[in-house]
Design an enzyme around this catalytic site. Structure first.
Site, short mmCIF file in Angstrom:
data_model
loop_
_atom_site.label_atom_id
_atom_site.label_comp_id
_atom_site.label_asym_id
_atom_site.label_seq_id
_atom_site.Cartn_x
_atom_site.Cartn_y
_atom_site.Cartn_z
CG HIS A 107 -0.23 -0.18 2.53
ND1 HIS A 107 0.15 -1.44 2.96
CD2 HIS A 107 0.16 0.67 3.49
CE1 HIS A 107 0.75 -1.33 4.13
NE2 HIS A 107 0.79 -0.06 4.48
CG HIS A 109 0.93 5.30 4.30
ND1 HIS A 109 0.14 5.14 5.41
CD2 HIS A 109 1.78 4.24 4.29
CE1 HIS A 109 0.50 4.02 6.05
NE2 HIS A 109 1.50 3.46 5.38
P1 AMP Z 1 1.91 0.34 7.32
O1 AMP Z 1 2.30 0.48 8.77
O2 AMP Z 1 2.73 1.14 6.37
O3 AMP Z 1 1.81 -1.12 6.97
O4 AMP Z 1 0.48 0.97 7.19
C1 AMP Z 1 -0.69 0.32 7.55
C2 AMP Z 1 -1.72 1.39 7.73
O5 AMP Z 1 -2.97 0.76 7.77
C3 AMP Z 1 -1.57 2.20 9.02
O6 AMP Z 1 -1.47 3.57 8.72
C4 AMP Z 1 -2.85 1.87 9.79
O7 AMP Z 1 -3.32 2.99 10.49
C5 AMP Z 1 -3.79 1.44 8.70
N1 AMP Z 1 -4.83 0.50 9.05
C6 AMP Z 1 -4.74 -0.60 9.81
N2 AMP Z 1 -5.90 -1.25 9.84
C7 AMP Z 1 -6.76 -0.56 9.05
C8 AMP Z 1 -8.13 -0.72 8.65
N3 AMP Z 1 -8.86 -1.73 9.10
N4 AMP Z 1 -8.68 0.22 7.84
C9 AMP Z 1 -7.95 1.26 7.40
N5 AMP Z 1 -6.67 1.47 7.73
C10 AMP Z 1 -6.07 0.57 8.54
#
Ligand code: AMP
Length: 144
Positions: A107, A109
């Site tokens: 993903h 951001h």
């Molecule tokens: P990363 O740490 O780069 O893997 O980013 C994962 C992101 O997913 C973090 O910014 C979390 O806040 C976000 N996140 C985790 N669970 C969910 C969810 N169920 N819906 C939307 N965002 C999420």
């Protein structure tokens, strides 16, 4: 856990893609899904994930799909900018837990930044409610 572990089909973003978990969607086509981050580091923090691939991170991503996916990242980033008029935008992506990755489906951001407004903590701030996210998502959808 290494950068090259097997893809876990039960990661939370895979569940969102299968419709097993809710998300506040802003954009979806056959290539990517974009939705609001539920632990936003700033207002409008949006995630863009690829569909139809089992890629944990950028290194795993089949290069044939990368161009079309990154086009969607740019499309959503432009909509976030048009909807919220930030002073800047962070577009970031982490590979592996030691690099800060917490969900192991690729993903990007998209994090709007405003002069003088501090960035929230990564993946550990307060959880936003649907009532808080929906009006922001609506503005981003309208800009797409
Ligand atoms: P990363 O740490 O780069 O893997 O980013 C994962 C992101 O997913 C973090 O910014 C979390 O806040 C976000 N996140 C985790 N669970 C969910 C969810 N169920 N819906 C939307 N965002 C999420």
């Amino acid at each position: 856990m290494t950068l090259h572990d097997a893809y876990d089909p039960n990661n939370i973003f895979a569940k969102i893609l299968r419709g097993e978990m809710p998300s506040m969607k802003v954009y979806e086509d056959d290539v990517a899904l974009a939705f609001m981050d539920v632990f936003p580091q700033s207002e409008g923090h949006t995630l863009v994930i690829p569909k139809q691939v089992e890629a944990r991170n950028l290194l795993d991503m089949p290069s044939d799909y990368l161009g079309s996916y990154v086009q969607r990242v740019q499309k959503v980033a432009r909509a976030v900018e048009a909807a919220l008029s930030p002073d800047g935008l962070v577009v970031s992506q982490f590979n592996g837990a030691p690099a800060g990755q917490t969900v192991f489906h690729l993903h990007f951001h998209i994090i709007p930044r405003w002069e003088g407004k501090p960035l929230g903590r990564h993946a550990s701030g307060g959880m936003a409610t649907a009532e808080e996210l929906e009006p922001i998502a609506k503005r981003i959808r309208a800009a797409l």
